[in-house]
Design a protein around this motif. Structure first.
Motif, PDB file in Angstrom:
ATOM      1  N   UNK A   1      19.084 -11.724  -2.806  1.00 44.84           N
ATOM      2  CA  UNK A   1      20.437 -11.347  -3.226  1.00 44.84           C
ATOM      3  C   UNK A   1      20.596  -9.959  -3.824  1.00 44.84           C
ATOM      4  N   UNK A   2      19.956  -9.671  -4.965  1.00 46.30           N
ATOM      5  CA  UNK A   2      20.293  -8.391  -5.577  1.00 46.30           C
ATOM      6  C   UNK A   2      19.512  -7.276  -4.970  1.00 46.30           C
ATOM      7  N   UNK A   3      18.590  -7.682  -4.154  1.00 42.13           N
ATOM      8  CA  UNK A   3      17.704  -6.721  -3.541  1.00 42.13           C
ATOM      9  C   UNK A   3      18.478  -5.871  -2.569  1.00 42.13           C
ATOM     10  N   UNK A   4      19.256  -6.575  -1.774  1.00 43.77           N
ATOM     11  CA  UNK A   4      19.912  -5.915  -0.651  1.00 43.77           C
ATOM     12  C   UNK A   4      20.620  -4.657  -1.080  1.00 43.77           C
ATOM     13  N   UNK A   5      21.292  -4.738  -2.206  1.00 45.07           N
ATOM     14  CA  UNK A   5      22.175  -3.631  -2.570  1.00 45.07           C
ATOM     15  C   UNK A   5      21.442  -2.321  -2.557  1.00 45.07           C
ATOM     16  N   UNK A   6      20.244  -2.277  -3.174  1.00 41.90           N
ATOM     17  CA  UNK A   6      19.586  -0.974  -3.291  1.00 41.90           C
ATOM     18  C   UNK A   6      19.286  -0.374  -1.931  1.00 41.90           C
ATOM     19  N   UNK A   7      18.815  -1.204  -1.012  1.00 42.83           N
ATOM     20  CA  UNK A   7      18.402  -0.617   0.268  1.00 42.83           C
ATOM     21  C   UNK A   7      19.585  -0.135   1.069  1.00 42.83           C
ATOM     22  N   UNK A   8      20.627  -1.003   1.126  1.00 43.12           N
ATOM     23  CA  UNK A   8      21.638  -0.699   2.115  1.00 43.12           C
ATOM     24  C   UNK A   8      22.792   0.112   1.570  1.00 43.12           C
ATOM     25  N   UNK A   9      22.955   0.144   0.239  1.00 40.64           N
ATOM     26  CA  UNK A   9      24.084   0.929  -0.260  1.00 40.64           C
ATOM     27  C   UNK A   9      23.701   2.370  -0.440  1.00 40.64           C
TER      28      UNK A   9
END
Length: 1670
Positions: free
Chosen positions: A615-623
């Protein structure tokens, strides 16, 4: 009723009619006579008709009014039995279609009366139905009456009648319209002029319509009137009507007969003018109503939405939109907007549910959606309807999660546990079904605590509604929880499915069409060309239009879709639902990709990517554009996992893997759920199937995969495939068995994904490569500054992609290898190791791949492939270079034979290894080189041989590993052998190549530039080899120099004969003399410091322990080598034009070597001198050819001049080669006849000899540092050269030359002998006899003397000169030799002192202690011998310069400025002191007694010196007091005594000397006074602390000195003592008395001794005064 008009049927009909009429007459016989009569007459009528007419049925129909009349009368009786009988009979007639229009009218009127009397209602309905369905005779008013009749029956109280009537009405309405359709069919062929419909509402304005159409028109118009609660125009007699029924009828007509409305303008007018306004008006309560707003707030109570009407309206709207969209564009816009509004959260639940169902109906019709898009979204100033629909669905779904459903009374208190009314009953415990203790999950969505079950509603692609079909419900039904959500969910899925399949289908058509047309266009047909091009352009236009529509559709819907799907994906807890959502996202992404809509494509891909990651991981990579940086710090799982679960719906997901996040500072571990894995598979699927349209979004896909791979702990293995890593690698990676079984599959798919890159087109492939490169760059950024495990995903996949695309490697080679080279330079070792692994694997694969055309024919490609290997040379990391070299080794082993033009690159790689790159690298590179030299020299192009030479040479210069340097010199020798053996072939090939290059250069107009240019190419190759060896000859390491020197001279010796004659010129000047210059320079500037070998105490032999001595060896070797070549190849060199110049240069080198300050070199120089003068016979050169090959003429054994056609100038030779060769073997020196040139050479040699002699024996002029004294063997050798030289020049030997000789020999004999070891250590002895040198000198004079004896007259005058010389030597030998030597060499004496002065003054600072000790002992010996000589000659002034030198020497030695080392032991110190004492003794014995013979200044200096030594004034300040400086007590005493002895000796004669002694005394006394005073002060200050040892010693010494002094004064004759002196002595007394307080015992005893002598001064006061006065 096909059988109605067959004879049998007619016969039966007649029978039935007759029996009916009979039954009727029977029934009415009693009560109703008129009916009976009518019936009977009817029987007769029927019979008559049957008898008269052949066409019985037609006749019946004509007379039907009469035939029917009895039955109508029967109905009029209102008797149930009779009525039933009559109605049955009438129906029979109708069914045989024998009822005329009039009869029908009568029947209807009769039915109307029955209806009004409420009789036989069901029979009535049946009759009407039969009447209207079997024929078309009923029209206009009769028809309307029949319809009204049915309507009225519908509103009776009886339920059965009611329903039957409703059904009948529906059927009748249908019949009316069916008639119209049939009518249209009949008239289809007749084309009629359309009459414009007048735009007024006059109901009779239907004159243009045919009869059936008119009925239909009137009926439909009245239905609208009725629904609108207005009076009907045509259906006269209606009493009541419900809206719900009206709407149902309208809907069925619209749904069943759309063509009627589309084909007839009158009807479409009705649609526009009546139906739509009606619908809009009826919708108003629903629009205005807001759930939850209380009615009291508004003055007029708002009408509440009414489920039955609302639902039917929506059905009508659905039909209108579906069927008549094209007619009602504007109206549909309104309807759609309404639909969208009904989804609002403030509308009742049931309304939202029904609206969603209606929308679903639209979503399954992609073509319709497409029309919306074209009509609304693509028009300016129009509502974006399509977009709104999608967005509304999205916000609807969102609202369901955020606002818990409150519309249902049952759901307000417990969440969805009512199971009434809904088609699916939801279980009470919110989605959990307990089965056998375990818990299984119902498919559901869950988001932030809102749990919504997923219900199975429809088959995909069909919109089967539930609530839109609830026509019997009056109250709004309770909607089961999750129903609306499920419908909305299906809407989205169907929408996506529909749009994508439609667009992709059309896209496919367009593409195939394009292909066919291009094929057609390219086919050679002329006639149809114009037509084709036209069709192509039409097609293009069509395609442009379509494409615009597709793009608009996607643009309109993607945002809403994405928002909704992402939310659902997040909330989904059901695998099937998740799969559907992902499939939708995937198809959308692919579609956007195909249409080139980058933003939307990336957005969908991002959504899938986010789903794949925790869940919170995604944000860093894709944003962020730069993916979160990588690292893998491990943490334990306990306590971490709970934190990482997302606050949304993840709690329902099964966690299947726990691993590290890929980030710089990883926060604990992260969980992967089964949903993440599902998304990952979708992502893989997307990349696999739609790679071609991904473009730049490869970046997203790969970044995500990289992170997943990282979390799952997959690590790259050979070839770039990812394999599950061992558990060791990620200590906190935990995988469930489910995932463990999945991993190989995933890794397999991953590999397949990159394998499939071979099917991508070039552009897509480039996108993939770029994405991988930028991923890799990010990984590199992350790995900076730490040595954690980096993410190697990108590098591994670049390798994989490269390997599968070998067939078109050229297009991706540069970006691929360029990037990998950057990776190779990365500071993280694991990262660069993989970079290198990938790069070298690609290069090896590229070289082994069977390209088309093969590499051997495609040299450009081969060079391209090898280039990165060369580029790797600029990287400094040794591990990378090792990989590079290993790769080279493998390439050599597998491809060595076919490298061809790639050789320079490969050799370049070996050659690029630099000195500072570590042993192992150099070793590996050298291994490659050895392989090349041993195996591949024959297969490589000859032009590369020079590179091999250069590379081998460069290894020689590496100073890491001596063995490699030496071996590479060996390789050079092997290479030279190879050149020698294959000389002819190499020469041919090189010449061919040279010619080609020359031609090219001429064409371009440039000058061909190569080293050693004018020489032929093969000779150039040799010269390069020689030059390389020459460089090695001046290597800093002696062993390399030696080996290279030997090899160079051996190769020139062995293979030099292959060279062209003209090339020898270059060899001499560019190779040999150049080398000599460099060696001479290095030797003269070499360091004289001792080399401490190995850092330990291993001693190097003393003859090699400085760089200078090691260079000396090289100089010796080189000079000898060059001299040998001059000697052995003289027959080749002499014909060269500038032999005499070369001879001069060689002599110059010999001279400078002979004059070098190194015995070894100078001696060797003379040996070489002897060799080139052919005094020593050279070793026979056994394989010397009989004729020199370079001189292209045979040389006959003739005297006279030979003109050589092969040479540019004639040359004169007096001896044949053969003779010369013979002479080389003979032992006596060759006698060369008077060749002019030779004579010049000899004289040059004589001049050199003289210069060497005079320079080497000239006494040094400067006296600043140790002077080099030539060794005896050198002088001997020099002298020995003369006799041989003399033989050649005696003819011109003149008096001047004799003088030169005399001077030289004289000087030689005068040279003092130094030891042969090193000029640093002077001999401690002097030798008497110089035998070998003397012998040589005498031999030289002897030769000369003999020559003069036999010589001509003019030589006789030399006798006296020779005698002089001999006499001088005899004189040396007569006198005692030592005297003799020193006397002849008075300059040497001063020089000797001077020479010794340096080490004496340095004393403790000398490099070695022995130096100054030897020096002082020499000095003592020399002085003891030399001083008497000097005294004798004092008057002559020859020795004037010596005295000051001597004084300075003493001064510097006795009072050295250097400090003794701290580690000096007491014994040693005393030993040193005794030497000092010896010196003072020498002064007292040898110098002072003879003061009158010695210059006064000298004596003064000596006095001062003694004075200085007699008092110990070592520094005594407190700071240095701690240092225990050892005092030279003995020495001081000696000085003091000498001084006193000298001051007061009776021998003093001159007043001046007395003055000196007085001066000395006063200084002495003053000094004593000072020391005492200071001591008293210090004693007072120091209190109890004892004073430092040195100060105590000093005071003791002063006290002793005082007592000694007083004793001496008493002993001396009174006249020698000055009154002042006494006064000073007495003045000491008070000071001495003050010392009594001192604490030190030693001081006290000394003080006692000092005070005792003062008794002699005790005299009566009176006389003391007188004495003072006088």
């Amino acid at each position: 009723m096909s059988g109605t008009n067959s004879p049998e049927a007619v016969k039966k009909l007649l029978e039935n009619m007759q029996s009916d009429l009979r039954a009727l007459s029977l029934e009415c016989k009693k009560k109703f006579p008129p009916v009976k009569e009518a019936a009977e007459s009817g029987i007769i009528k029927v019979k008559t008709i049957a008898a008269r007419n052949t066409e019985i049925l037609a006749a019946l129909k004509e007379n039907s009014s009469e035939v029917v009349q009895p039955f109508l009368m029967g109905c009029g009786t209102k008797e149930p039995k009779i009525t039933q009988l009559c109605l049955a009979a009438i129906q029979r007639l109708m069914s045989h279609e024998v009822v005329s229009e009039t009869a029908a009218g009568n029947i209807i009127n009769m039915l109307w009366q029955l209806m009004e009397n409420s009789l036989e209602e069901l029979k009535l309905l049946q009759t009407v139905l039969v009447l209207l369905t079997t024929n078309t005779v009923v029209h206009d008013e009769a028809l309307s009456k029949a319809i009204v009749l049915c309507f009225r029956l519908h509103f009776t109280k009886d339920n059965i009648t009611n329903n039957t009537a409703a059904a009948t009405v529906r059927q009748v309405v249908t019949v009316v319209f069916e008639r119209m359709v049939a009518e249209d069919e009949r008239h289809r062929d007749i084309i009629e002029q359309p009459v414009l419909v007048q735009g007024n509402s006059n109901r009779r304005c239907v004159s243009t319509l045919k009869p059936c159409a008119k009925d239909a028109y009137m009926l439909f118009q009245d239905l609208c009137q009725l629904v609108n609660a207005d009076a009907p125009y045509w259906l006269v007699g209606m009493t009541e009507m419900t809206r719900t029924f009206g709407l149902e009828l309208l809907e069925s007509v619209l749904n069943d007969f759309p063509q009627v409305f589309l084909q007839h303008q009158e009807f479409s007018f009705l649609l526009k003018e009546r139906v739509c306004p009606l619908v809009i008006k009826l919708f108003s309560p629903n629009i205005k109503f807001r759930q939850g707003s209380s009615s009291s707030s508004s003055p007029a109570p708002v009408e509440k939405p009414y489920f039955p009407i609302c639902m039917r309206l929506l059905r009508v709207v659905s039909v209108l939109i579906k069927q008549f969209y094209s007619l009602l564009v504007t109206e549909c816009e309104i309807f759609l907007s309404l639909l969208v509004k009904f989804l609002d959260a403030d509308k009742p639940q049931w309304l939202r549910a029904v609206a969603v169902e209606s929308i679903h109906r639209l979503c399954v019709q992609p073509q319709l959606l497409r029309s919306f898009c074209q009509s609304y979204d693509m028009k300016q100033h129009s509502t974006k309807v399509f977009r709104d629909i999608v967005n509304a669905l999205g916000s609807f779904i969102q609202s369901l999660f955020l606002v818990p459903p409150t519309g249902n009374p049952a759901t307000t208190n417990q969440a969805g546990n009512n199971n009434s009314g809904g088609p699916v009953s939801t279980p009470a415990n919110s989605g959990m079904l307990g089965i056998g203790g375990g818990v299984t999950l119902l498919p559901a969505f869950e988001y932030r605590g809102t749990w919504i079950p997923i219900l199975t509603i429809t088959v995909q692609g069909s919109a089967k509604a539930t609530y839109l079909e609830m026509l019997d419900k009056v109250e709004p039904p309770t909607i089961p929880e999750g129903y609306a959500m499920s419908v909305a969910f299906h809407c989205l899925l169907d929408l996506v499915r529909g749009i994508t399949s439609m667009i992709e289908g059309e896209l496919g058509e367009v593409e195939t069409e394009c292909q066919t047309t291009t094929e057609a266009a390219s086919s050679p047909t002329q006639s149809s060309e114009r037509q084709e091009s036209q069709s192509t352009s039409d097609q293009m236009d069509k395609e442009i239009v379509s494409r615009a529509v597709w793009e608009e559709m996607v643009n309109a819907c993607w945002c809403g879709l994405l928002a909704a799907l992402s939310l659902l994906l997040d909330a989904s807890t059901d695998e099937a639902a998740t799969e559907n959502i992902l499939k939708a996202e995937l198809t959308m992404a692919a579609l956007c990709g195909r249409l080139g809509l980058v933003t939307s494509r990336d957005a969908f891909i991002t959504a899938i990517c986010k789903g794949s990651l925790p869940p919170h991981y995604a944000l860093t990579v894709l944003n962020t554009t730069t993916a979160a940086t990588l690292s893998n710090k491990s943490y334990s799982i306990q306590g971490q996992s709970v934190m990482m679960i997302s606050p949304s719906s993840e709690s329902h997901q099964q966690v299947v893997a726990v691993g590290q996040p890929l980030a710089v500072q990883p926060q604990g571990t992260v969980m992967l759920t089964s949903k993440n894995i599902q998304c990952m598979r979708t992502l893989l699927n997307l990349a696999h199937c739609h790679g071609a349209v991904l473009g730049t979004s490869w970046q997203l896909v790969l970044a995500t995969l990289q992170h997943l791979v990282w979390i799952l702990g997959l690590k790259p293995s050979s070839g770039g495939a990812l394999k599950p890593g061992r558990a060791v690698e990620g200590p906190s990676t935990v995988l469930t068995t489910a995932v463990m079984t999945d991993l190989p599959v995933i890794s397999n798919i991953l590999s397949r994904l990159f394998e499939s890159s071979q099917y991508l087109d070039d552009v897509s492939l480039h996108h993939l490569i770029n994405a991988l490169c930028s991923l890799s760059l990010e990984a590199m950024d992350m790995a900076y500054g730490n040595n954690k495990e980096p993410s190697l995903f990108a590098v591994a996949k670049l390798l994989e992609t490269g390997l599968v695309n070998m067939h078109r490697i050229e297009i991706l080679w540069r970006p691929l290898t360029g990037h990998l080279l950057e990776v190779c330079q990365h500071p993280n070792s694991r990262m660069r190791e993989w970079g290198a692994e990938a790069l070298t694997s690609l290069i090896k694969a590229g070289l082994t791949f069977s390209h088309d055309p093969p590499l051997s024919q495609n040299q450009r490609l081969q060079l391209l492939l090898l280039n990165p290997l060369k580029e790797m040379s600029s990287i400094n990391h040794p591990d990378i270079r090792l990989k590079q070299l290993e790769c080279v080794l493998q390439i050599l082993q597998s491809q060595g034979d076919s490298l061809g033009p790639g050789w320079p690159l490969v050799l370049g790689v070996m050659g690029a290894i630099r000195n500072d790159q570590g042993e192992s690298l150099i070793r590996t590179a050298f291994q490659c080189l050895q392989l090349v030299v041993t195996d591949f020299l024959p297969t490589m192009p000859c032009t590369c041989l020079q590179i091999v030479v250069d590379v081998a040479g460069s290894f020689g210069l590496h100073n890491q590993e001596l063995n490699i340097s030496l071996t590479s010199i060996g390789l050079l020798w092997n290479i030279s052998d190879y050149f020698f053996q294959r000389g002819e072939t190499i020469e041919k090939e090189l010449n061919k190549e040279e010619a080609a290059q020359q031609k090219q250069a001429e064409e371009k107009g440039v000058v061909l530039n190569r080293p050693f240019h004018p020489a032929p190419p093969f000779d150039c190759l040799w010269l390069c080899l020689y030059a390389k060896l020459g460089e090695l000859c001046v290597d800093p390491r002696p062993a390399v120099r030696k080996s290279a020197g030997q090899t160079l001279f051996s190769t020139i010796g062995a293979h030099g004969t292959l060279l062209q004659h003209s090339t020898w010129h270059t060899v001499i000047w560019k190779v040999l003399f150049h080398l000599l210059d460099r060696v001479r320079e290095s030797s003269t500037t070499a360091d004289k410091e001792k080399i401490e070998s190995g850092g330990g105490n291993i001693l190097i032999h003393h003859s090699r322990d400085t760089a200078e001595k090691q260079w000396a060896e090289t100089w010796v070797l080189t000079l000898a080598g060059v001299a040998r070549i001059f000697n052995t190849r003289r027959y080749l060199l002499q014909p060269l034009g500038d032999f005499s110049r070369a001879w001069d240069v060689l002599l110059d080198h010999i001279q400078s070597a002979a004059l070098s300050k190194n015995n070894e070199v100078s001696l060797a120089a003379l040996k070489s001198f002897q060799e080139i003068l052919q005094i020593v016979s050279p070793v026979r050169d056994s394989d010397k050819p009989e004729t020199p090959p370079a001189v292209n003429v045979p040389v006959p054994v003739l005297l006279g001049s030979i003109s050589g056609p092969g040479l540019s100038r004639p040359f004169v030779r007096t001896d044949s080669i053969g003779e010369k060769l013979g002479r080389y073997n003979s032992s006596e020196p060759p006698i060369v006849t008077d060749e002019l040139e030779d004579l010049n050479l000899w004289w040059a040699a004589w001049n050199t000899w003289y210069r060497i002699g005079s320079e080497s024996t000239k006494p040094p002029v400067t006296f600043d540092k140790l002077t080099f004294i030539p060794s005896q063997p050198f002088l001997t050798a020099l002298t020995q050269i003369f006799p041989a030289l003399y033989q050649h020049i005696k003819a011109g030997f003149s008096m001047g030359d004799l003088q030169k000789l005399g001077v030289t020999l004289h000087s030689a004999v005068s040279v003092p002998i130094s030891s042969d070891a090193s000029p640093f250590i002077l001999p401690s002895y002097t030798e008497a006899v110089l035998t070998s040198l003397q012998e040589a000198v005498l031999t030289a004079l002897d030769v000369l003397q003999k020559a003069i004896c036999v010589g001509p007259e003019n030589m006789q005058i030399m006798y006296p000169a020779i005698f002089d010389q001999l006499l001088a030597f005899v004189e040396f030998s007569c006198k005692p030799p030592q005297y003799g030597q020193l006397e002849t060499k008075h300059i040497a004496n001063a020089k000797y002192n001077q020479t010794l002065r340096v080490p004496l003054s340095l004393k403790y600072s000398c490099p070695s202690e022995s130096t100054w000790k030897l020096a002082v002992s020499s000095l003592l010996k020399v002085l003891s011998i030399g001083l008497p000589v000097a005294r004798q000659h004092a008057s002559s002034g020859k020795f004037d310069s010596m005295w000051p030198e001597l004084a300075n020497t003493f001064e510097d030695f006795l009072f050295t400025k250097s400090i003794p080392p701290d580690n000096l032991s007491i014994q040693e110190f005393q030993r040193n002191e005794s030497i000092d004492v010896e010196v003072v003794q020498l002064i007292s014995t040898e110098i002072l007694p003879y003061a009158n013979f010695i210059p006064k200044e000298f004596v003064g200096q000596i006095m001062t010196m003694l004075n200085k030594g007699s008092i110990h004034s070592q520094s005594s300040s407190f700071t240095e007091a701690e240092i225990d400086i050892r005092l030279r007590e003995e020495f001081s005493k000696m000085c003091f005594e000498t001084l006193l002895q000298f001051s007061f000796s009776n021998k003093v004669t001159t007043p001046q000397e007395g003055y000196i002694s007085r001066m000395a005394l006063s200084v002495l006394l003053k000094r004593s006074q000072d020391v005492l005073h200071r001591y008293i002060e210090d004693e007072r200050l120091s209190g109890k602390c004892p004073l430092p040892r040195q100060q105590v010693t000093e005071i003791i010494f002063v006290l002793k000195a005082v007592s000694t002094l007083i004793d001496s004064l008493k002993k001396t004759q009174p006249e020698n003592v000055d009154g002042n002196t006494w006064a000073q002595v007495i003045a000491l007394y008070p000071t001495l008395v003050e010392c009594i307080t001192c604490s030190s015992a030693e001081v006290c005893s000394a003080l006692k001794e000092a005070l005792v002598p003062f008794k002699d001064f005790m005299q009566p006061p009176a006389s003391k005064v007188q004495n003072g006065e006088s």
